[in-house]
Motif scaffolding. Structure first.
Motif, mmCIF file in Angstrom:
data_model
loop_
_atom_site.group_PDB
_atom_site.id
_atom_site.type_symbol
_atom_site.label_atom_id
_atom_site.label_comp_id
_atom_site.label_asym_id
_atom_site.label_seq_id
_atom_site.Cartn_x
_atom_site.Cartn_y
_atom_site.Cartn_z
ATOM 1 N N TYR A 12 25.142 45.971 21.296
ATOM 2 C CA TYR A 12 24.582 45.301 20.114
ATOM 3 C C TYR A 12 25.682 44.882 19.156
ATOM 4 O O TYR A 12 25.620 43.811 18.540
ATOM 5 N N LEU A 13 26.699 45.705 19.006
ATOM 6 C CA LEU A 13 27.814 45.376 18.128
ATOM 7 C C LEU A 13 28.523 44.117 18.617
ATOM 8 O O LEU A 13 28.940 43.262 17.818
ATOM 9 N N LEU A 14 28.647 43.975 19.922
ATOM 10 C CA LEU A 14 29.267 42.780 20.486
ATOM 11 C C LEU A 14 28.459 41.520 20.169
ATOM 12 O O LEU A 14 29.026 40.444 19.953
ATOM 13 N N GLN A 15 27.123 41.650 20.114
ATOM 14 C CA GLN A 15 26.299 40.490 19.752
ATOM 15 C C GLN A 15 26.608 40.050 18.323
ATOM 16 O O GLN A 15 26.758 38.860 18.034
ATOM 17 N N SER A 16 26.712 41.037 17.423
ATOM 18 C CA SER A 16 27.030 40.705 16.032
ATOM 19 C C SER A 16 28.445 40.145 15.910
ATOM 20 O O SER A 16 28.690 39.208 15.138
ATOM 21 N N PHE A 17 29.365 40.710 16.669
ATOM 22 C CA PHE A 17 30.743 40.236 16.601
ATOM 23 C C PHE A 17 30.848 38.802 17.108
ATOM 24 O O PHE A 17 31.625 37.994 16.572
ATOM 25 N N ALA A 18 30.065 38.472 18.111
ATOM 26 C CA ALA A 18 30.063 37.096 18.611
ATOM 27 C C ALA A 18 29.614 36.134 17.510
ATOM 28 O O ALA A 18 30.201 35.058 17.325
ATOM 29 N N ALA A 19 28.558 36.523 16.766
ATOM 30 C CA ALA A 19 28.106 35.684 15.656
ATOM 31 C C ALA A 19 29.168 35.609 14.564
ATOM 32 O O ALA A 19 29.378 34.550 13.953
ATOM 33 N N TYR A 20 29.849 36.721 14.324
ATOM 34 C CA TYR A 20 30.922 36.745 13.331
ATOM 35 C C TYR A 20 32.050 35.792 13.730
ATOM 36 O O TYR A 20 32.560 35.024 12.915
ATOM 37 N N LEU A 21 32.448 35.832 15.001
ATOM 38 C CA LEU A 21 33.505 34.944 15.482
ATOM 39 C C LEU A 21 33.116 33.481 15.333
ATOM 40 O O LEU A 21 33.942 32.630 14.999
ATOM 41 N N ALA A 22 31.839 33.181 15.569
ATOM 42 C CA ALA A 22 31.377 31.796 15.471
ATOM 43 C C ALA A 22 31.495 31.262 14.053
ATOM 44 O O ALA A 22 31.728 30.061 13.848
ATOM 45 N N GLY A 23 31.366 32.155 13.066
ATOM 46 C CA GLY A 23 31.429 31.707 11.687
ATOM 47 C C GLY A 23 32.758 31.942 11.011
ATOM 48 O O GLY A 23 32.940 31.570 9.843
ATOM 49 N N ALA A 68 30.732 41.582 26.212
ATOM 50 C CA ALA A 68 32.092 41.187 25.838
ATOM 51 C C ALA A 68 32.411 39.784 26.353
ATOM 52 O O ALA A 68 33.057 38.980 25.658
ATOM 53 N N TYR A 69 31.961 39.487 27.551
ATOM 54 C CA TYR A 69 32.169 38.141 28.106
ATOM 55 C C TYR A 69 31.468 37.095 27.236
ATOM 56 O O TYR A 69 32.027 36.033 26.940
ATOM 57 N N GLN A 70 30.242 37.405 26.816
ATOM 58 C CA GLN A 70 29.509 36.468 25.959
ATOM 59 C C GLN A 70 30.246 36.241 24.646
ATOM 60 O O GLN A 70 30.276 35.114 24.134
ATOM 61 N N ALA A 71 30.817 37.299 24.095
ATOM 62 C CA ALA A 71 31.565 37.144 22.843
ATOM 63 C C ALA A 71 32.800 36.272 23.055
ATOM 64 O O ALA A 71 33.148 35.438 22.206
ATOM 65 N N LEU A 72 33.471 36.440 24.185
ATOM 66 C CA LEU A 72 34.629 35.597 24.493
ATOM 67 C C LEU A 72 34.233 34.126 24.601
ATOM 68 O O LEU A 72 35.013 33.230 24.247
ATOM 69 N N MET A 73 33.031 33.888 25.084
ATOM 70 C CA MET A 73 32.594 32.504 25.261
ATOM 71 C C MET A 73 32.527 31.742 23.933
ATOM 72 O O MET A 73 32.606 30.512 23.922
ATOM 73 N N VAL A 74 32.388 32.474 22.819
ATOM 74 C CA VAL A 74 32.396 31.825 21.516
ATOM 75 C C VAL A 74 33.708 31.087 21.290
ATOM 76 O O VAL A 74 33.763 30.069 20.590
ATOM 77 N N MET A 75 34.796 31.598 21.900
ATOM 78 C CA MET A 75 36.124 31.014 21.720
ATOM 79 C C MET A 75 36.538 30.152 22.903
ATOM 80 O O MET A 75 37.720 29.894 23.128
ATOM 81 N N SER A 76 35.559 29.712 23.691
ATOM 82 C CA SER A 76 35.880 29.032 24.951
ATOM 83 C C SER A 76 36.512 27.664 24.773
ATOM 84 O O SER A 76 36.968 27.063 25.754
#
Length: 841
Positions: free
Chosen positions: A764-775, A804-812
């Protein structure tokens, strides 16, 4: 509401925790998207037949001498196996031995060893015995080997995420805050990843285990601790002896720096192995174990069969828990501080693993096709203990939850409980074997009655002790005790897929109540069920029960009643595994809520009438539910009343405010806080500020989200005061807010939490971090990329790797991340992860 619901409330979306923990997400998605055709997506699959293992040899005893290379994560072992042919003469022996280096194999005769020739393919070790042995002749084999679990191909199931057998935790001591540990996990057939054996559930052996480690470590294994010997090289060797036979998959080790809290039941040693920081609360988590031992032993009429009972908590466990003989292993979530204990109770999982000591260890399923003979009983133990210790409502809630779990899985999968045609034995660890199985056992108990239920279980255990069984032996035990033929029950519930889907209606005319019942399930795949049930009818405030037997696709039952019924309750005991559609009037549902006296009937009424709060009588019912003795009813009422429109809220506003601060259950306070926040957050800002100091982490986390929703000028300051908190409820609440409102200053906070979080909380933390990275594009740092890359490639939980892979995709959009994503995909071996990657853009 749990954490996932809290997060969804603020963020507008949340991962499905059930999908994460069971791996059902892809299947459910497939079910919903499948093209309509003649074969439903849930139709039973016909894979190859999976019999029990043919027994060519009988493994009588295993002696293991093991030591460890922490740097390489190897186990160096010397195994002595005592065997004899099972029936037919044998001149070769084939053992399971996964991914090992085999150094030498000897035939032992006294103290002399004669080298034997062998072949080894990395999975099976086939030994030429030099002559044919008859079933009266024992022989002893010595194998010098090195186990290398990290070099095995990835595997596992939704219930047990990896199958390496042997796990080194923080082996080099480089991970701050994490202890160094070694532990094993044998189910299903992973013991053979750390010692050569016949790795099948229908095999049984006694064992001696000598564990050589640094003296600072405490060890645990099956059976009795015999002694500890100091060695000349500064190590020690601990000797554990298992004198009663058990299946190889139940062999265990746990090694770490533990505090051991001693307890006792009758003359049996009971102990709890926890990290030293949790020594003071270990008894509060595990302390009901002696009571459980007494309850189960007395009810079953079979005393706990093993010489001790130990429970150990390990880091990064690949399952929730495991019922190793006399020494169960648990995930780290069971280590709680005093404040966390206010919200959490782990009695269910503790009772589950303890009941396995009879159902699974003392009597073991002969094959994985018969897994419900282990897991259904352990799941039902949770109900039995809750019923005994906490009352009917808590037990009934567990049954409702089990039904919900199974029905969700049944959207995409319907198989027999006992299924020989599975694709992979790991597929047996699903909501059929656990949730459906437990509900079926409850129906069996209701059908035969309590006295016969316990007498039959005693007969089953006594007759089959220290042996392996299939479902027919359970059926015969019940038939021999009750004198009844139960083939019909076992055939429709254990051997056939699916569940009844009933359409029920009732009418009253001329002193007769007519009840119409239609079985609507697809009988191409499922049977027309035989269902002995009771129907409860209230007339003039008096209850009457009528037994019926449904055994046709469509039936009508008539009952003489004195006046038009005030309520009709189909399945009066609320025991049925299945779906029931029964239309009732508003008045009938309200009467049912007040009079039926069952948790399910109260929750049904609240749910069915949630959109009718404008009716005074419905509102009165919901307000009465706020005062119910059982907290889940109060919680349901809070959630229903949260739907009141702005002009309707005043009548319950004070009650909701009082519950938000004073209800005796933290979960209910949390729900009330969120309900108020959903109404008009700013209006209740002082209440939310007070609730931030709630003793319950769950309520405090809800208050964080609610206070954030007020938009107060000091929101960031108020939330920042919690930045050093490590409780997962609070951390996930903060992460949800910081994901969209945190700004660059919260980068370090996220990085610190990602390094500390574990299990589903990390996902769940990774989901939030992905949103954080996007913004926050400035947060797309090499450090963040490296951390996510490590999690995506190395974490032991497959769903964390996906997150973690999904979070990396934010920076793809960054070329180096594109290369990294492809590298991660190319190196991943787990089919579950690869399937998830295949569904991503």
């Amino acid at each position: 509401m749990g954490t996932a619901t809290v997060l969804a409330w603020l963020a507008g979306c949340s991962a499905n925790k059930e999908a994460i923990s069971t791996g059902a997400a892809a299947e459910i998605t497939t079910a919903k998207l499948a093209a309509a055709d003649s074969v439903p997506v849930w139709a039973p699959k016909r894979y190859g037949f999976n019999p029990s293992r043919t027994r060519e040899h009988d493994l009588l005893h295993t002696t293991l001498r093991v030591r460890f290379d922490w740097e390489k994560q190897y186990l160096h072992g010397l195994a002595e196996l005592t065997l004899k042919p099972y029936f037919y003469p044998q001149s070769t022996l084939t053992l399971d031995a996964k991914g090992m280096d085999i150094h030498q194999v000897n035939l032992l005769q006294g103290n002399e060893g004669t080298p034997l020739t062998y072949t080894y393919d990395g999975q099976k070790l086939t030994i030429n015995l030099g002559k044919a042995y008859s079933r009266e002749q024992e022989y002893k084999i010595e194998i010098d080997y090195t186990a290398k679990p990290n070099e095995l191909p990835a595997g596992g199931s939704d219930a047990i995420s990896q199958d390496k057998g042997l796990y080194f935790i923080n082996p080099l001591g480089k991970e701050p805050g994490k202890p160094r540990q070694i532990w094993t996990q044998g189910e299903t057939e992973a013991s053979s990843a750390w010692f050569p054996t016949i790795d099948a559930p229908n095999e049984r052996m006694t064992q001696d285990l000598y564990i050589t480690v640094d003296p600072k470590f405490t060890t645990l294994s099956n059976g009795v601790f015999m002694y500890s010997r100091q060695n000349a090289d500064g190590t020690k060797t601990d000797y554990w002896k298992q004198e009663l036979p058990h299946a190889p998959y139940l062999t265990m080790m746990a090694i770490g720096e533990y505090a051991v809290v001693q307890d006792k039941w009758r003359d049996v040693e009971v102990s709890y192995y926890v990290e030293p920081a949790y020594k003071a609360t270990a008894r509060k988590v595990f302390g009901n174990t002696p009571q459980m031992l007494e309850f189960f032993s007395s009810k079953l009429g079979v005393k706990y069969p093993w010489p001790k009972y130990a429970q150990v908590v390990v880091r990064d466990f690949v399952s929730g828990a495991m019922e190793n003989t006399s020494a169960s292993t648990f995930m780290e979530d069971l280590q709680l501080n005093e404040r966390e204990l206010l919200d959490k109770n782990w009695d269910g999982i503790i009772a589950h693993e303890l009941f396995h000591q009879w159902f699974g260890d003392y009597v073991t399923t002969e094959s994985w096709a018969n897994l419900p003979l282990n897991e259904a009983f352990a799941n039902y133990a949770e109900y039995l203990w809750a019923e005994h210790k906490y009352g009917a409502d808590e037990a009934a809630y567990l049954q409702l939850d089990e039904l919900s779990q199974y029905l969700e899985e049944a959207e995409s999968k319907r198989e027999p409980l006992i299924r020989y045609h599975y694709r992979d034995r790991e597929d047996m660890f699903d909501s059929h074997s656990y949730a459906k199985g437990g509900r079926v056992l409850h129906m069996l108990r209701q059908h035969v009655g309590d006295e016969a239920w316990w007498a039959s279980l005693n007969h089953y255990l006594t007759k089959n002790k220290f042996s392996d069984v299939e479902v027919a032996e359970l059926r015969m035990a019940f038939e021999e005790v009750t004198g009844r033929d139960l083939m019909w029950f076992f055939d429709q519930w254990f051997m056939k897929p699916g569940h009844p889907e009933l359409l029920v209606s009732h009418t009253y005319e001329d002193g007769q109540l007519r009840l119409q019942v239609q079985q609507q399930q697809d009988t191409t795949y499922m049977p027309v069920y035989r269902l002995p049930l009771q129907v409860a009818v209230w007339t003039n405030d008096k209850r009457a029960e009528y037994p019926i037997v449904i055994d046709k696709a469509s039936q009508t039952f008539s009952f003489p009643v004195a006046a038009e019924p005030q309520a009709v309750l189909f399945d009066a005991k609320q025991q049925l595994l299945g779906t029931v559609e029964h239309q009732k009037s508003t008045q009938e549902l309200i009467y049912q809520f007040n009079k039926a006296g069952h948790l399910a009937t109260k929750l049904e009424a609240l749910d069915q009438l949630a959109d009718e709060l404008s009716k005074p009588e419905v509102l009165q019912m919901a307000r009465a539910a706020l005062k119910d003795d059982y907290w889940r009813v109060r919680s349901a009422a809070v959630n229903v009343l949260s739907k009141l429109k702005e002009g309707e809220r005043a009548v319950v506003e004070e009650e909701m405010k009082q519950m938000a601060l004073q209800d005796k259950k933290g979960a209910v306070r949390a729900d009330a806080i969120l309900a108020l926040a959903g109404w008009e957050a700013g209006k209740y800002q002082p209440l939310f500020a007070k609730a931030l100091q709630d003793s319950s982490y769950q309520a405090a986390a809800a208050a964080l989200l609610a206070y954030a929703a007020t938009g107060a000028a000091d929101v960031k300051e108020r939330l920042a005061a919690f930045d050093k908190e490590t409780n997962e409820e609070v951390v996930l609440a903060l992460a949800t807010y910081y994901a969209v409102q945190g700004g660059p200053e919260k980068y370090d906070w996220f990085m610190r939490q990602l390094k500390q979080a574990r299990g589903s909380s990390l996902y769940y933390l990774l989901q939030s971090f992905a949103a954080y990275l996007a913004g926050n594009s400035q947060a797309n740092s090499p450090e963040a990329i490296a951390l996510l890359s490590d999690l995506a490639q190395s974490h032991n939980l497959y769903y964390v790797r996906i997150g973690a892979y999904q979070a990396l995709m934010v920076m793809s959009e960054r070329p180096e991340v594109q290369v990294l994503l492809q590298e991660i995909r190319d190196n991943e071996k787990d089919a579950r992860v690869l399937e998830a990657y295949g569904q991503m853009p």
